[in-house]
Design an enzyme around this catalytic site. Structure first.
Site, short mmCIF file in Angstrom:
data_model
loop_
_atom_site.label_atom_id
_atom_site.label_comp_id
_atom_site.label_asym_id
_atom_site.label_seq_id
_atom_site.Cartn_x
_atom_site.Cartn_y
_atom_site.Cartn_z
N THR A 125 -93.45 -96.62 -97.93
CA THR A 125 -93.72 -96.34 -96.51
C THR A 125 -93.57 -97.60 -95.65
O THR A 125 -93.92 -98.70 -96.07
CB THR A 125 -95.15 -95.79 -96.38
N GLY A 130 -92.26 -92.74 -92.98
CA GLY A 130 -93.05 -92.35 -94.15
C GLY A 130 -92.42 -91.13 -94.80
O GLY A 130 -91.75 -91.23 -95.83
N ILE A 156 -99.64 -99.62 -98.47
CA ILE A 156 -99.29 -99.82 -99.87
C ILE A 156 -100.56 -100.08 -100.71
O ILE A 156 -101.17 -101.15 -100.62
CB ILE A 156 -98.27 -100.98 -100.05
N ARG A 270 -133.28 -77.08 -102.91
CA ARG A 270 -133.75 -77.05 -101.52
C ARG A 270 -134.42 -75.71 -101.21
O ARG A 270 -133.89 -74.65 -101.53
CB ARG A 270 -132.55 -77.26 -100.59
N GLU A 365 -98.32 -88.79 -100.94
CA GLU A 365 -97.25 -88.31 -101.86
C GLU A 365 -96.55 -87.06 -101.32
O GLU A 365 -96.34 -86.09 -102.04
CB GLU A 365 -97.82 -88.05 -103.26
C1 LIG Z 1 -104.79 -94.18 -97.99
C2 LIG Z 1 -103.30 -94.11 -98.09
C3 LIG Z 1 -102.66 -94.68 -99.18
C4 LIG Z 1 -101.27 -94.70 -99.24
N1 LIG Z 1 -100.65 -95.34 -100.29
C5 LIG Z 1 -99.29 -95.47 -100.27
C6 LIG Z 1 -98.61 -96.27 -101.26
O1 LIG Z 1 -99.23 -96.80 -102.19
N2 LIG Z 1 -97.26 -96.43 -101.14
C7 LIG Z 1 -96.54 -95.87 -100.12
O2 LIG Z 1 -95.34 -96.07 -100.07
N3 LIG Z 1 -97.15 -95.09 -99.18
C8 LIG Z 1 -98.50 -94.89 -99.23
N4 LIG Z 1 -99.12 -94.14 -98.27
C9 LIG Z 1 -98.31 -93.58 -97.18
C10 LIG Z 1 -98.14 -92.08 -97.26
O3 LIG Z 1 -97.31 -91.74 -98.34
C11 LIG Z 1 -97.59 -91.62 -95.91
O4 LIG Z 1 -98.63 -91.79 -94.97
C12 LIG Z 1 -97.10 -90.20 -95.92
O5 LIG Z 1 -95.96 -90.08 -96.72
C13 LIG Z 1 -96.76 -89.70 -94.51
O6 LIG Z 1 -95.92 -90.60 -93.86
P1 LIG Z 1 -96.31 -91.13 -92.39
O7 LIG Z 1 -97.71 -91.60 -92.43
O8 LIG Z 1 -95.27 -92.07 -91.95
O9 LIG Z 1 -96.30 -89.84 -91.47
P2 LIG Z 1 -95.01 -89.21 -90.74
O10 LIG Z 1 -93.89 -89.08 -91.68
O11 LIG Z 1 -94.79 -89.94 -89.47
O12 LIG Z 1 -95.57 -87.76 -90.41
C14 LIG Z 1 -96.44 -87.50 -89.30
C15 LIG Z 1 -96.61 -85.98 -89.19
O13 LIG Z 1 -95.34 -85.36 -88.93
C16 LIG Z 1 -95.08 -84.37 -89.92
N5 LIG Z 1 -93.63 -84.33 -90.23
C17 LIG Z 1 -92.80 -85.39 -90.38
N6 LIG Z 1 -91.57 -84.96 -90.68
C18 LIG Z 1 -91.62 -83.60 -90.72
C19 LIG Z 1 -90.68 -82.55 -90.98
N7 LIG Z 1 -89.39 -82.83 -91.31
N8 LIG Z 1 -91.11 -81.27 -90.96
C20 LIG Z 1 -92.41 -80.99 -90.66
N9 LIG Z 1 -93.34 -81.92 -90.37
C21 LIG Z 1 -92.95 -83.20 -90.43
C22 LIG Z 1 -95.89 -84.78 -91.14
O14 LIG Z 1 -96.18 -83.68 -92.00
C23 LIG Z 1 -97.15 -85.34 -90.48
O15 LIG Z 1 -98.00 -84.27 -90.14
C24 LIG Z 1 -100.51 -94.06 -98.22
C25 LIG Z 1 -101.16 -93.44 -97.15
C26 LIG Z 1 -102.54 -93.46 -97.07
C27 LIG Z 1 -103.21 -92.82 -95.89
#
Ligand SMILES: Cc1cc2nc3c(=O)[nH]c(=O)nc-3n(C[C@H](O)[C@H](O)[C@H](O)COP(=O)(O)OP(=O)(O)OC[C@H]3O[C@@H](n4cnc5c(N)ncnc54)[C@H](O)[C@@H]3O)c2cc1C
Length: 387
Positions: A125, A130, A156, A270, A365
């Protein structure tokens, strides 16, 4: 059809339950609240061989079947979901290195990763991408016998402990389709230019660190290219994420089970209006719904895991299990909070932590919306089935 676990799987589950009761439950509430890293628990997991879950036996790992992997993540998450995060992306990347790594990469890393003397994670990410991994901007340009990486990664998990950290990059930013120019590079901690710049403040999932990274002209040898060939990175990480989804579904089952257990116990203690609240039909219906959904989520998770163990494609099944189990975990955590009344809102009760931990499984994931689109694609293309 046999829904039973094998003798070995039952033994693993019982061993894990003892470990969780002895080493995790007594400290989870306090350490989570304090943001303390659970080093002692990580050491215990190393002793049990859990860092080698997905490492082949020839490299000192357990080479666990996927059902066993699900059992491990479920049981640990009953005690403290954050602790499962320490071996979560670690297991995913070990699987990826074992599956796609060169002989040299496997020999260099897998024995120590299995022992837990080396740890890993996965850096996909970025601040601007993401779900849309083909939109990443981290670039690795070839320079003689090296690659030079520039970019930024965020969210990460395990970043401060990982070495090597597999980093998804573009080795050919102009490639179309974009995935044809994407690769994974194994970056060792301490490589000049590679810096973990901050720990992200999180709602829950405390325990493991989740960080932002800067890669500023990070020079790694060409031998750090996973599998030794460019252009395969996206396919490598997507395959690894498939195993990761069983892990996330199992964590969700663990959280849902703990929420149910806490609600059942509290309802039996409770009293209100001169009787135990478990005597009120409204509370009974909540407990019944939690139990039904929790068991459904568990069966879906084991079903997806069993498909993987049978060597069958399981992207549809693991996606379904992850979506369903994560939403059940969220629902059970909230219902358990309701059963606890005002105490459920208190940091002194476990259900408050479960309520903060549950949403991660909906986001991580592959968000549930993204996975729904993947499931729908499989169904509408005729590849998926529902019977
Ligand atoms: C606590 C935590 C730990 C994490 N650990 C890791 C890690 O170790 N390594 C790593 O690489 N990542 C990690 N992540 C990142 C995580 O995998 C991403 O947050 C996730 O994949 C979503 O990506 P984004 O946050 O960029 O959201 P975005 O991709 O910006 O999505 C935002 C919203 O838009 C929606 N959306 C986006 N595209 C579409 C589409 N085509 N159709 C419908 N809806 C859509 C999504 O469902 C979501 O609701 C972690 C996240 C958290 C919160």
């Amino acid at each position: 059809m046999d829904f039973g676990l094998t003798g070995e799987q039952r033994l693993l589950r019982d061993t894990l339950r003892d470990f969780v009761d002895d080493k995790i439950r007594p400290v989870a509430q306090e350490w989570e609240a304090a943001g303390r890293y659970p080093d002692e628990i990580a050491a215990g997991m190393a002793e049990m061989g859990l860092f080698g879950l997905t490492v082949p036996e020839e490299y000192g790992g357990m080479a666990a079947d996927m059902v066993s992997l699900a059992i491990v993540f479920e049981e640990i998450s009953r005690g403290w979901m954050g602790v499962a995060g320490i071996i979560g992306s670690h297991s995913l990347s070990c699987w990826m290195i074992a599956r796609y790594g060169t002989d040299q990469q496997k020999a260099a890393y897998l024995p120590e990763l299995a022992a837990g003397t080396r740890r890993t994670g996965i850096a996909l990410t970025e601040p601007g991408a993401g779900s849309d991994l083909q939109g990443i901007q981290t670039v690795a340009r070839r320079d003689g016998d090296d690659y030079v990486i520039t970019g930024r990664k965020t969210w990460i998990t395990n970043a401060r402990h990982a070495s090597p950290l597999p980093v998804l990059v573009k080795t050919d930013p102009a490639a179309r389709p974009a995935h044809a120019g994407m690769s994974v590079l194994l970056v060792e901690a301490g490589t000049p230019g590679f810096e973990v710049v901050r720990d992200l403040p999180k709602l829950g999932y405390r325990g493991p660190e989740t960080c932002e990274l800067v890669l500023d002209e990070v020079r790694v040898p060409a031998s750090a290219l996973l599998g030794g060939a460019e252009g395969r990175g996206l396919q490598q990480v997507l395959a690894a994420l498939e195993t990761g989804r069983v892990n996330i579904a199992a964590r969700a089952v663990g959280v849902a089970q703990e929420a149910y257990d806490q609600a059942l116990r509290y309802a039996g203690q409770r009293e209100a209006f001169g009787q135990k609240i478990s005597g009120f039909q409204a509370v009974q219906l909540k407990l019944a719904d939690m139990a039904i959904k929790l068991q459904s989520a568990r069966l879906m998770t084991y079903w997806a895991a069993a498909k993987a163990d049978a060597g069958q494609r399981n992207d549809l099944e693991s996606g379904m299990a992850k979506v369903y189990a994560s939403e059940v975990a969220q629902e059970c955590a909230f219902t358990a909070m309701q059963v606890h009344g005002g105490y459920g809102y208190s940091r002194e009760f476990t259900v408050e932590r479960l309520y903060r931990d549950a949403p991660l499984m909906v986001i991580g994931e592959g968000t549930n919306d993204i996975l729904r689109t993947v499931i729908a694609r499989a169904l509408t293309s005729g590849r998926g089935f529902t019977g």
